[in-house]
Design a protein around this motif. Structure first.
Motif, PDB file in Angstrom:
ATOM      1  N   ARG A  29       0.842  -1.185   0.000  1.00 27.98           N
ATOM      2  CA  ARG A  29       0.000   0.000   0.000  1.00 27.98           C
ATOM      3  C   ARG A  29       0.884   1.245   0.000  1.00 27.98           C
ATOM      4  NH1 ARG A  29      -1.853  -3.172   4.266  1.00 27.98           N
ATOM      5  NH2 ARG A  29      -3.719  -4.409   3.828  1.00 27.98           N
ATOM      6  N   ASP A  30       0.603   2.144  -0.915  1.00 25.47           N
ATOM      7  CA  ASP A  30       1.386   3.366  -1.061  1.00 25.47           C
ATOM      8  C   ASP A  30       0.513   4.590  -0.809  1.00 25.47           C
ATOM      9  OD1 ASP A  30       4.220   2.734  -2.330  1.00 25.47           O
ATOM     10  OD2 ASP A  30       2.779   1.372  -3.265  1.00 25.47           O
ATOM     11  N   TYR A  31       1.053   5.503  -0.010  1.00 23.15           N
ATOM     12  CA  TYR A  31       0.415   6.788   0.265  1.00 23.15           C
ATOM     13  C   TYR A  31       1.488   7.854   0.071  1.00 23.15           C
ATOM     14  CZ  TYR A  31      -2.285   3.304   2.842  1.00 23.15           C
ATOM     15  OH  TYR A  31      -2.967   2.160   3.198  1.00 23.15           O
ATOM     16  N   ASP A 100      17.732   5.384   7.825  1.00 24.09           N
ATOM     17  CA  ASP A 100      18.825   6.115   7.211  1.00 24.09           C
ATOM     18  C   ASP A 100      18.423   7.581   7.144  1.00 24.09           C
ATOM     19  OD1 ASP A 100      17.169   6.407   4.954  1.00 24.09           O
ATOM     20  OD2 ASP A 100      18.064   4.678   3.946  1.00 24.09           O
ATOM     21  N   ALA A 101      19.186   8.404   6.445  1.00 21.83           N
ATOM     22  CA  ALA A 101      18.943   9.847   6.459  1.00 21.83           C
ATOM     23  C   ALA A 101      17.579  10.225   5.904  1.00 21.83           C
ATOM     24  CB  ALA A 101      20.038  10.564   5.681  1.00 21.83           C
ATOM     25  N   GLN A 102      17.026   9.391   5.008  1.00 19.47           N
ATOM     26  CA  GLN A 102      15.794   9.770   4.333  1.00 19.47           C
ATOM     27  C   GLN A 102      14.635   8.799   4.527  1.00 19.47           C
ATOM     28  OE1 GLN A 102      18.351  11.555   0.667  1.00 19.47           O
ATOM     29  NE2 GLN A 102      16.185  11.338   0.230  1.00 19.47           N
ATOM     30  N   SER A 103      14.794   7.820   5.427  1.00 19.43           N
ATOM     31  CA  SER A 103      13.679   6.892   5.644  1.00 19.43           C
ATOM     32  C   SER A 103      13.735   6.247   7.017  1.00 19.43           C
ATOM     33  CB  SER A 103      13.653   5.805   4.568  1.00 19.43           C
ATOM     34  OG  SER A 103      14.719   4.901   4.733  1.00 19.43           O
ATOM     35  N   GLY A 121       9.319   7.738   4.107  1.00 25.78           N
ATOM     36  CA  GLY A 121      10.495   8.315   3.466  1.00 25.78           C
ATOM     37  C   GLY A 121      10.200   9.623   2.757  1.00 25.78           C
ATOM     38  N   ALA A 122      11.241  10.410   2.558  1.00 28.33           N
ATOM     39  CA  ALA A 122      11.128  11.666   1.813  1.00 28.33           C
ATOM     40  C   ALA A 122      12.252  11.721   0.792  1.00 28.33           C
ATOM     41  CB  ALA A 122      11.202  12.865   2.763  1.00 28.33           C
ATOM     42  N   TYR A 123      11.943  12.210  -0.409  1.00 24.35           N
ATOM     43  CA  TYR A 123      12.923  12.270  -1.486  1.00 24.35           C
ATOM     44  C   TYR A 123      12.457  13.291  -2.521  1.00 24.35           C
ATOM     45  CZ  TYR A 123       9.418   9.088  -3.471  1.00 24.35           C
ATOM     46  OH  TYR A 123       8.241   8.524  -3.892  1.00 24.35           O
ATOM     47  N   ARG A 124      13.291  13.541  -3.513  1.00 25.93           N
ATOM     48  CA  ARG A 124      12.939  14.485  -4.571  1.00 25.93           C
ATOM     49  C   ARG A 124      12.587  13.728  -5.853  1.00 25.93           C
ATOM     50  NH1 ARG A 124      14.162  19.727  -3.148  1.00 25.93           N
ATOM     51  NH2 ARG A 124      15.687  19.959  -1.459  1.00 25.93           N
ATOM     52  N   ASN A 125      11.620  14.274  -6.600  1.00 21.34           N
ATOM     53  CA  ASN A 125      11.325  13.721  -7.916  1.00 21.34           C
ATOM     54  C   ASN A 125      12.235  14.363  -8.957  1.00 21.34           C
ATOM     55  OD1 ASN A 125      10.249  16.255  -8.481  1.00 21.34           O
ATOM     56  ND2 ASN A 125       8.110  15.590  -8.343  1.00 21.34           N
ATOM     57  N   HIS A 133       6.412   9.935   1.337  1.00 24.99           N
ATOM     58  CA  HIS A 133       5.892   8.657   0.844  1.00 24.99           C
ATOM     59  C   HIS A 133       5.863   7.643   1.980  1.00 24.99           C
ATOM     60  CE1 HIS A 133       6.281   5.495  -2.675  1.00 24.99           C
ATOM     61  NE2 HIS A 133       5.335   5.163  -1.804  1.00 24.99           N
ATOM     62  N   ILE A 134       4.754   6.940   2.108  1.00 21.00           N
ATOM     63  CA  ILE A 134       4.628   5.826   3.038  1.00 21.00           C
ATOM     64  C   ILE A 134       4.283   4.584   2.223  1.00 21.00           C
ATOM     65  CG2 ILE A 134       3.352   4.869   5.002  1.00 21.00           C
ATOM     66  CD1 ILE A 134       2.624   7.738   5.796  1.00 21.00           C
TER      67      ILE A 134
END
Length: 207
Positions: A29-31, A100-103, A121-125, A133-134
């Motif tokens: 499941r993605d949110y 880690d640094a982003q998740s 997690g958080a990241y750039r597109n 993103h979860i």
């Protein structure tokens, strides 16, 4: 004598409720959403999530607390455990199995309604926008929980994690661009090479 790192890894994976122990289909499941006007790098967004995790969950649906009360207010770290009181279901446990640094990734402990893990997690597109993103990947914790999930659990879970995404987006920026996406995919098995005992459900890259 085992090394300290080996001991830590063993403690993290002990007594996890793995997908193979659950019932029903393996669901991913993605949110996620693009954070509007986010002026902070994804790693900073995740620092806030790890520091204030309980604040991002809607208390009318679930309440997270550190198992070790002495650690309240400290950022979540590898091996930490939390209790989660789920409205209408009871109180259960989760453990940090990857960070880690982003998740940040939590795995369920025995008795939980789900058998699996969830990564925040958080990241750039490709446009440089920051995405929060979860992604969970789990089966129901038992046949009993599977039936309960069919009747009520799915809507509650969607409401919980979309609200979590929104709160993170309001903290880091001016809410979300467009809508919060919520998608469910049924999997035959874990993706090749993925270890449910210690791997995140996705890799967050691009700070």
């Amino acid at each position: 004598m085992a090394s300290e790192s080996t001991d830590t890894e063993s403690n993290q994976t002990a007594d996890l409720l793995l997908p193979e122990d659950g019932a029903g289909p393996l669901l991913q499941r993605d949110y996620w959403a693009v954070i509007k006007d986010c002026q902070h790098p994804p790693s900073t967004v995740m620092d806030w999530v790890c520091q204030r995790f309980a604040e991002f969950a809607p208390s009318e649906l679930c309440v997270f607390k550190r198992a070790d009360e002495a650690c309240e207010g400290e950022p979540l770290k590898l091996g930490d455990e939390l209790s989660v009181k789920i409205q209408g279901a009871g109180t259960f446990g989760v453990r940090v199995i990857h960070k880690d640094a982003q998740s940040l990734t939590l795995a369920t402990l025995p008795g939980h309604p789900e058998a699996g893990r969830i990564t925040f997690g958080a990241y750039r597109n490709e446009h440089g926008d920051v995405i929060f993103h979860i992604r969970s990947r789990a089966r129901s914790g038992s046949q009993f929980h599977y039936m309960g999930f069919i009747t009520a659990g799915e809507a509650m879970q969607t409401n919980t994690w979309t609200e979590f995404v929104l709160r993170a987006a309001v903290t880091a920026g001016e809410g979300v661009v467009g809508v919060i996406h919520a998608d469910t995919t049924e999997l035959e098995d874990e993706p090749e090479g993925s270890d449910p005992e210690q791997d995140p459900t996705f890799i967050a890259k691009g700070d």
